[in-house]
Design an enzyme around this catalytic site. Structure first.
Site, PDB file in Angstrom:
ATOM      1  N   TRP A  60      -1.377   0.186  -6.085  1.00 11.58           N
ATOM      2  CA  TRP A  60      -1.767   0.084  -4.666  1.00 11.58           C
ATOM      3  C   TRP A  60      -0.593   0.441  -3.761  1.00 11.58           C
ATOM      4  O   TRP A  60      -0.777   1.044  -2.706  1.00 11.58           O
ATOM      5  CB  TRP A  60      -2.238  -1.340  -4.365  1.00 11.58           C
ATOM      6  CG  TRP A  60      -2.628  -1.572  -2.929  1.00 11.58           C
ATOM      7  CD1 TRP A  60      -3.861  -1.384  -2.375  1.00 11.58           C
ATOM      8  CD2 TRP A  60      -1.781  -2.034  -1.867  1.00 11.58           C
ATOM      9  NE1 TRP A  60      -3.831  -1.696  -1.034  1.00 11.58           N
ATOM     10  CE2 TRP A  60      -2.569  -2.092  -0.689  1.00 11.58           C
ATOM     11  CE3 TRP A  60      -0.435  -2.392  -1.789  1.00 11.58           C
ATOM     12  CZ2 TRP A  60      -2.057  -2.513   0.543  1.00 11.58           C
ATOM     13  CZ3 TRP A  60       0.079  -2.807  -0.568  1.00 11.58           C
ATOM     14  CH2 TRP A  60      -0.721  -2.864   0.569  1.00 11.58           C
ATOM     15  N   HIS A  61       0.626   0.101  -4.195  1.00 14.01           N
ATOM     16  CA  HIS A  61       1.794   0.338  -3.356  1.00 14.01           C
ATOM     17  C   HIS A  61       2.215   1.800  -3.314  1.00 14.01           C
ATOM     18  O   HIS A  61       2.879   2.224  -2.356  1.00 14.01           O
ATOM     19  CB  HIS A  61       2.975  -0.513  -3.851  1.00 14.01           C
ATOM     20  CG  HIS A  61       2.882  -1.948  -3.429  1.00 14.01           C
ATOM     21  ND1 HIS A  61       2.171  -2.882  -4.136  1.00 14.01           N
ATOM     22  CD2 HIS A  61       3.419  -2.607  -2.364  1.00 14.01           C
ATOM     23  CE1 HIS A  61       2.269  -4.058  -3.536  1.00 14.01           C
ATOM     24  NE2 HIS A  61       3.004  -3.913  -2.456  1.00 14.01           N
ATOM     25  N   GLY A  62       1.880   2.580  -4.305  1.00 14.73           N
ATOM     26  CA  GLY A  62       2.300   3.972  -4.274  1.00 14.73           C
ATOM     27  C   GLY A  62       1.840   4.748  -5.492  1.00 14.73           C
ATOM     28  O   GLY A  62       1.639   4.184  -6.578  1.00 14.73           O
ATOM     29  N   PHE A  86       1.990   3.174   2.281  1.00 16.07           N
ATOM     30  CA  PHE A  86       0.909   2.463   1.605  1.00 16.07           C
ATOM     31  C   PHE A  86      -0.416   2.569   2.353  1.00 16.07           C
ATOM     32  O   PHE A  86      -1.429   2.218   1.832  1.00 16.07           O
ATOM     33  CB  PHE A  86       1.266   0.986   1.434  1.00 16.07           C
ATOM     34  CG  PHE A  86       2.652   0.796   0.865  1.00 16.07           C
ATOM     35  CD1 PHE A  86       3.104   1.588  -0.179  1.00 16.07           C
ATOM     36  CD2 PHE A  86       3.492  -0.156   1.382  1.00 16.07           C
ATOM     37  CE1 PHE A  86       4.384   1.438  -0.688  1.00 16.07           C
ATOM     38  CE2 PHE A  86       4.770  -0.324   0.864  1.00 16.07           C
ATOM     39  CZ  PHE A  86       5.209   0.478  -0.167  1.00 16.07           C
TER      40      PHE A  86
END
Length: 467
Positions: free
Chosen positions: A316-318, A467
């Site tokens: 989800w972060h990258g 994000f």
């Protein structure tokens, strides 16, 4: 448009506040929606259409899920809502990641799409999903007025950086919210505190991190300084924006939940994730981990659940492997704590258990901020003296002395020391009167100093745009 910008502070926000508070009650959501769309359009002119499309999908799916409640069609529309939302997120955020890995795996030469990442897409996608899922579960009433849903999803205080706000948290406030001077004052206070954390602390620590990355005279100590500085930098950057969002929300009558609770005083990784980015942790818990069975399954299945959830948390972060490894890094230690060392951490001296957490967090954020796993491995091994770097250099000592004060302030500010001290003083009538008098003066002074920094400085990055 950044919260920490002159345009936002002295043009956009005053105009929105004026229009909002002179508008009749029935128009307030429309004013907020219009302001939010303009706010997003300022930074992403073409992608504002994508956000509107996402909102319309959420609205239509919510209506259909509710209309066919009790029938199989309701579940079909839920699956459709989840699938379309994830497909949009996947296309814009992860398409090039999968293309690059497909090329590497099969020696193919597929062309990259090179799409710009729509700001805040991960946040507003999760908010839309939480709405349709909660409507299906019966935890939230369906929204018949599309303006209300659009206001919830697009609300500019939390649009680009969270916290991830559940519809159920502000369901009542969307239709019947109240305003007061106390809420306005608290919201302004919280906003200025968050702004100070971002501009005066996070930006300075970010400069130190940039100096390290550009340095040609690294040392073992400098690698550790970088790891600590980045850990503090990301905390003050992100928690600062969360504070600003919570403060702005309160001004407009919304009571957002807290997103950070002094995570760096944690005594275990489990506790750390109950204190860090709490809106994301609870979202994955409630919408993925628990539906998968949580910990009420066989051990092998529980391990699988943990690994999947934390792999997704990292992803989800990258859209890079180091983010996935970052998530799995925490999954590993959460499993270790649950199965073996958790009971020992509870009995261990606080100094030792907190050192254990801080060490792991510092290492994890080196992985998080690395330009790929090769760099992450190099940096971590250099921290432990295996890359041939000198222990200390004159350059390291120079920058350590130059940034010692801001690092010290950040360390103290990342603990509840100041908050607890103020609460202790407020128990005394005379001290409380002094604090109430001094507080607005300090806030105005902080705002003036922040303004001077913004006018004079150019280093004002925002980590969570990725994000």
């Amino acid at each position: 448009m950044l919260f920490s910008s002159i345009v936002f502070l002295y043009y956009f926000l005053p105009c929105v506040l004026l229009l909002y508070f002179i508008s009749p009650k029935r128009m307030k959501n429309l004013v907020l929606l219009s302001a939010s769309l303009f706010f997003y359009w300022w930074g992403e002119p073409k992608y504002v259409l994508l956000m509107i499309f996402t909102i319309l999908l959420g609205y239509g799916h919510g209506i259909l899920i509710d209309k066919f409640r009790g029938d199989k069609a309701s579940k079909v529309f839920l699956i459709s809502s989840v699938s379309t939302s994830i497909m949009l997120l996947g296309f814009f955020k992860y398409a090039d990641f999968f293309i690059k890995n497909t090329n590497a795996l099969f020696s193919s030469s597929l062309s990259l799409l090179n799409l710009a990442l729509p700001i805040g897409i991960s946040f507003y996608t999760f908010q839309t999903l939480s709405y349709t899922i909660d409507v299906y579960r019966g935890d939230a009433k369906v929204i018949k007025n599309p303006i209300n849903l659009a206001t919830y999803v697009a609300l500019f205080p939390q649009l680009i950086a969270g916290p991830i706000v559940r519809y159920t948290t502000i369901e009542e406030a969307l239709n019947h919210r109240t305003h007061s001077l106390d809420d306005f004052a608290y919201g302004a206070f919280r906003f200025v505190v968050g702004l100070a954390k971002k501009v005066l602390i996070a930006n300075a620590l970010g400069e130190l991190c940039e100096i390290f990355l550009d340095s040609g005279e690294k040392s073992v100590l400098f690698f550790w300084v970088y790891a600590i500085a980045f850990s503090l930098h990301i905390y003050f950057d992100f928690s600062g924006y969360s504070d600003m969002a919570i403060g702005l929300g309160r001004i407009f009558g919304f009571h957002y939940l807290e997103n950070f609770n002094y995570p760096y005083v944690s005594k275990s990784v489990t506790e750390f994730w109950r204190r860090w980015h709490m809106s994301l942790s609870t979202w994955f818990r409630d919408y993925i981990y628990i539906p998968m069975g949580g910990n009420r399954v066989k051990v092998s299945r529980w391990l699988f659940n943990i690994i999947v959830v934390w792999m997704l948390t990292g992803f989800w972060h990258g859209a890079e492997w180091n983010f996935i490894v970052w998530g799995l890094f925490f999954a590993l230690f959460l499993i270790i704590e649950k199965l073996w060392i958790g009971k020992y951490l509870e009995k261990a001296p606080s100094v030792l258990s907190r050192f254990y957490v801080l060490l792991l967090v510092a290492v994890s954020f080196v992985i998080f901020n690395a330009d790929g796993m090769k760099e992450a491995i190099t940096y971590i091994s250099a921290m432990f003296g295996t890359q041939g770097y000198p222990l200390i250099t004159a350059e390291t000592l120079y920058y350590l002395r130059s940034y010692a004060v801001i690092i010290g302030i950040a360390v103290i500010g990342s603990t509840p020391f100041i908050k607890n001290s103020v609460q202790l003083l407020q128990q005394y009538h005379a001290a409380r009167r002094i604090l109430n008098t001094v507080e607005p003066v300090v806030m105005v002074a902080l705002l003036l100093v922040i303004t001077a920094y913004l006018v004079d400085g150019s280093f004002n990055p925002f980590l969570y745009f990725r994000f």
